[in-house]
Each structure stands twice: as C-alpha cells, then as structure tokens.
Design a protein around this motif. Structure first.
Motif, PDB file in Angstrom:
ATOM      1  N   LYS A  11      -4.795   4.340   3.297  1.00  0.00           N
ATOM      2  CA  LYS A  11      -4.455   2.861   3.650  1.00  0.00           C
ATOM      3  C   LYS A  11      -4.713   2.031   1.357  1.00  0.00           C
ATOM      4  O   LYS A  11      -3.673   1.697   0.816  1.00  0.00           O
ATOM      5  CB  LYS A  11      -4.668   0.815   4.124  1.00  0.00           C
ATOM      6  CG  LYS A  11      -4.244  -0.246   3.636  1.00  0.00           C
ATOM      7  CD  LYS A  11      -5.368  -1.141   4.086  1.00  0.00           C
ATOM      8  CE  LYS A  11      -4.506  -2.556   4.011  1.00  0.00           C
ATOM      9  NZ  LYS A  11      -5.699  -3.562   4.655  1.00  0.00           N
ATOM     10  N   CYS A  12      -6.133   2.543   0.463  1.00  0.00           N
ATOM     11  CA  CYS A  12      -5.989   2.773  -0.423  1.00  0.00           C
ATOM     12  C   CYS A  12      -5.054   3.256  -1.022  1.00  0.00           C
ATOM     13  O   CYS A  12      -4.591   2.673  -2.004  1.00  0.00           O
ATOM     14  CB  CYS A  12      -7.741   3.365  -0.618  1.00  0.00           C
ATOM     15  SG  CYS A  12      -8.083   3.118  -2.370  1.00  0.00           S
TER      16      CYS A  12
ATOM     17  N   SER B 260      -1.647   1.643  -1.527  1.00  0.00           N
ATOM     18  CA  SER B 260      -1.986   0.464  -1.561  1.00  0.00           C
ATOM     19  C   SER B 260      -1.479   1.044  -3.565  1.00  0.00           C
ATOM     20  O   SER B 260      -0.934   0.260  -4.355  1.00  0.00           O
ATOM     21  CB  SER B 260      -3.058   0.239  -2.265  1.00  0.00           C
ATOM     22  OG  SER B 260      -4.203   0.464  -2.377  1.00  0.00           O
ATOM     23  N   LYS B 261      -1.579   1.799  -3.647  1.00  0.00           N
ATOM     24  CA  LYS B 261      -1.930   3.284  -5.241  1.00  0.00           C
ATOM     25  C   LYS B 261      -0.360   3.499  -5.398  1.00  0.00           C
ATOM     26  O   LYS B 261       0.050   3.638  -6.481  1.00  0.00           O
ATOM     27  CB  LYS B 261      -3.346   3.594  -5.355  1.00  0.00           C
ATOM     28  CG  LYS B 261      -4.828   3.318  -5.465  1.00  0.00           C
ATOM     29  CD  LYS B 261      -5.419   3.675  -5.702  1.00  0.00           C
ATOM     30  CE  LYS B 261      -6.793   3.467  -5.802  1.00  0.00           C
ATOM     31  NZ  LYS B 261      -7.254   1.985  -6.923  1.00  0.00           N
TER      32      LYS B 261
END
Length: 407
Positions: free
Chosen positions: A19-20, A23-24
C-alpha cells in the motif's frame, strides 16, 4: 541489472508495504507479487524500474520490525502479469466447461462466457461465488456435473454461492452450498487464523489493510473494547500483534460469537479476551477503556454514546470510528474542459475535504457526548483519517482515529 526490480519484504508486512509503494507511485501494478523461493517467509513486490533509485529504504524499514526483511533485489523469476493470471484461470475454467457442454451436445457461446464468475472469494478449499454468474437456464441442465467442473476449474474442493445479505439484523449471508458436505471454513490473514460457518457469517477480505494497521499499533498495557467484534476481524490483531493487555469483544450475532470463541482458542489468546454477547448498548461496563474500536459500516453512530461511557474518565483514550462517507458528485460541466488526470486529482481532493469535514463534525459530537456523560469538558483531537476502501467512485469506507482527553 537483469531481471525485475522488487522489494523483498516479510510476508506479514507485505500488504502494508504494498500500500505504501502504491501511494508513492512506485509499485508496478501490472505484475503480481511473488513468494520468494530464496528466503523463507518473504515475498517480492514488483517496483517500477524508474522508481528504484528514488526509494527511501530507511523510511520503509521504520514502518516494520527492525529485524524484518526490506531490501531491493532483482528477480530472475517470471513475475506473472495480472492479465496473464486472470487469463490463465479463466482459460482453464472455460476449457473444462467447454468439454462439459460438448458432452451434453451443447455449443459454447459468448453469452455463456459472459455468465462466468469475474471474481470470487476463496476460503481454504472452498470457493464462494457471487450471485451474478451461472444464471442462464442452460447451466441447470448440467446439474451437479456443473459444480464439479467449476470446482476443478477453480482449484477448489467445495463450492458455494452467495445470493444476498439477509435482513435478520445480523447481516448474515444467504449462502447455498453447491458442492461439499460441511460449511465451516478457514481463512488466514497475516498469520491469524479465522474459522467460521460460511453460511452464517461474513468475511470482509477488503479490510485487510485496516487489520494490518491495527496489528501495527502498540497497545501494551491497554484495555481495548471492540464494540462490533464479529468473528474477530480486529479483536484478533489487537491481541496477537498489538499486544493489548485485555480486549472486551462485543457481538450480538450468536453464530459470529461461536466463531469468535473458536478463533480466540485457535490463536491462543482466549485468556486475554472477554466476549460479551448481545446488544452493546446494554453493556454493563464503563470507565475501563484506553481504546475503543467501532468497526461497523455504513455507520457506527449508535455506538458512540457507548464508546464515550467506556473511555477512562481520568486519562481518556482513542476511538477508532468507522464510517462510509459519500462525496458529492463532481460538476460535469465544470470539469469538461480539463484532462482526466486533473479531474482525478480534483476528485481526490474533494473526497479528502469531505472526510475532513465529517471528522471535524464527529469530533465535536463526541466532545459533546463526553461532556454530557461525565459532566466535565473534554478535548478531542483528530489524529488520523485512514481510507480503507471504496464502494463506488464517491462512497468511501474511512476510519477516524480520535484522541479524547479530559481537559
């Protein structure tokens, strides 16, 4: 270097870091994650080559345990694209069903192809189909042979179909077992075992990111109350990973309570949990909680007064309030002249503004409830707003982390 750049991570942190990365804008969304054959208990998250040099590994490592794997590797293995995976599964099912149809003297048509399942839930050896597949009259001629073929095509031993959610007040599923003898299934999320009767209880696979987030909390020394425990979706992460001293789990569906008690034993945490069966609005507890989880959607508002009574009077605590928040539809005339990217960015900003407004209003309501209950003023502080998932372009399941302290 040759191969596909990937972030090697521990399996228990895979969804959090996926997820991280997403998001990037660094995650390669066209490729599937892959279990790493070289290091036990790890998976490979595919990264866009252009983003490798920009990744801050130290920042990513701070999100997980210090002894966990988190490094960039170049995989020589074939990472299957999502289109390939979906096509392979669909082709296998189509081939098996084609043979079945031919054995009955029937021909394959595009209409039949459109009546195949586009998605399904897998719980151990059981596959749960939705109600939008195998609806054409022709399939009924196949009788049990159809379900044997479908199970083979999907790699399952048991098969069931969910038609709708019942109106019994418990949100019980209406499920028909198509193939197999028993209804209890096992599902593993983040190494936590969930067991439940698929005909009587729901399993929300879409909440995995929130369960992982809860698992990352530090609740050592805390008493937690889970007002809508279900089969233990959040109760178990609080106990297994977050280290809560004790969890009071409230649930009014007797079938879910049965599953919850099994799951507490299966995960060896039953000694730190008290189960309260029945309407949580009649709960005979107050002034005990450091943290209250209100995991009910579309709204947990009925539980807000209960949660306020539960918070410790002298120190307060944190409420995790779940809600489905609807954003207004965009003004199509106003955005007709902008490109798709600008429209998407604008839409996300509108969504976030609506979430913030809802959170601010909720914080004010909670402050008023706490003052009414305790007779003294309280300060409420919005710690975080977490987006869990979207039900539609403008309907979002969010969680508000609200800190509440007596002033």
């Amino acid at each position: 270097m040759d191969g596909v750049p990937c972030l090697r991570v521990s399996q228990c942190h895979a969804q959090q870091l996926r997820k991280c990365l997403q998001s990037k804008g660094a995650l390669d969304l066209s490729l599937c994650l892959l279990k790493d054959s070289g290091v036990t208990g790890t998976v490979l998250l595919p990264i866009l080559p252009s983003c490798v040099s920009q990744l801050d590994l130290q920042s990513l490592r701070t999100m997980v345990a210090s002894d966990s794997d988190c490094e960039i590797v170049w995989s020589q293995s074939h990472l299957q694209s999502k289109k390939e995976r979906g096509r392979t599964s669909a082709n296998k099912l189509e081939k098996i069903l084609l043979e079945l149809l031919e054995s009955h003297g029937e021909r394959w048509t595009e209409e039949l192809r459109g009546d195949l399942p586009r998605s399904f839930q897998r719980h151990g050896d059981l596959v749960l189909l939705g109600d939008n597949c195998f609806t054409l009259p022709l399939w009924k001629k196949m009788d049990k042979q159809l379900w044997i073929a479908v199970a083979k095509g999907l790699g399952a031993k048991r098969l069931a179909k969910m038609s709708r959610i019942s109106k019994d007040g418990f949100r019980s599923p209406v499920v028909t077992i198509l193939l197999g003898q028993h209804c209890w299934v096992k599902h593993v999320d983040n190494k936590i075992r969930y067991e439940f009767d698929v005909t009587k209880c729901m399993f929300s696979a879409g909440n995995i990111t929130e369960k992982l987030r809860v698992a990352g909390f530090d609740c050592r020394g805390e008493t937690v109350v889970d007002l809508y425990a279900g089969i233990g979706y959040f109760t178990l992460p609080y106990l297994v990973y977050a280290g809560a001293s004790h969890v009071h789990a409230c649930e009014w569906n007797p079938d879910a309570v049965e599953a919850l008690q099994k799951n507490l034993v299966a995960n060896r945490v039953s000694d730190r949990c008290t189960v309260h069966q029945g309407d949580n609005r009649k709960l005979q507890l107050c002034d005990i909680a450091d943290r209250v989880n209100l995991g009910l959607i579309p709204s947990s508002e009925d539980g807000w007064p209960v949660a306020c009574r539960l918070l410790k009077r002298t120190t307060g605590g944190i409420l995790h309030i779940h809600q489905n928040v609807t954003s207004p539809l965009p003004n199509t005339a106003a955005v007709s002249a902008v490109d798709d990217t600008t429209e998407r960015v604008s839409g996300k900003k509108v969504d976030r503004d609506v979430w913030q407004a809802w959170a601010a209003d909720t914080a004010n309501q909670i402050a008023c409830l706490l003052k009414d209950i305790t007779g003294a003023p309280w300060i409420t502080n919005i710690q975080h707003i977490e987006h869990v998932k979207s039900y539609a372009p403008h309907v979002h399941h969010i969680v508000l982390d609200l800190e509440c302290r007596p002033s």
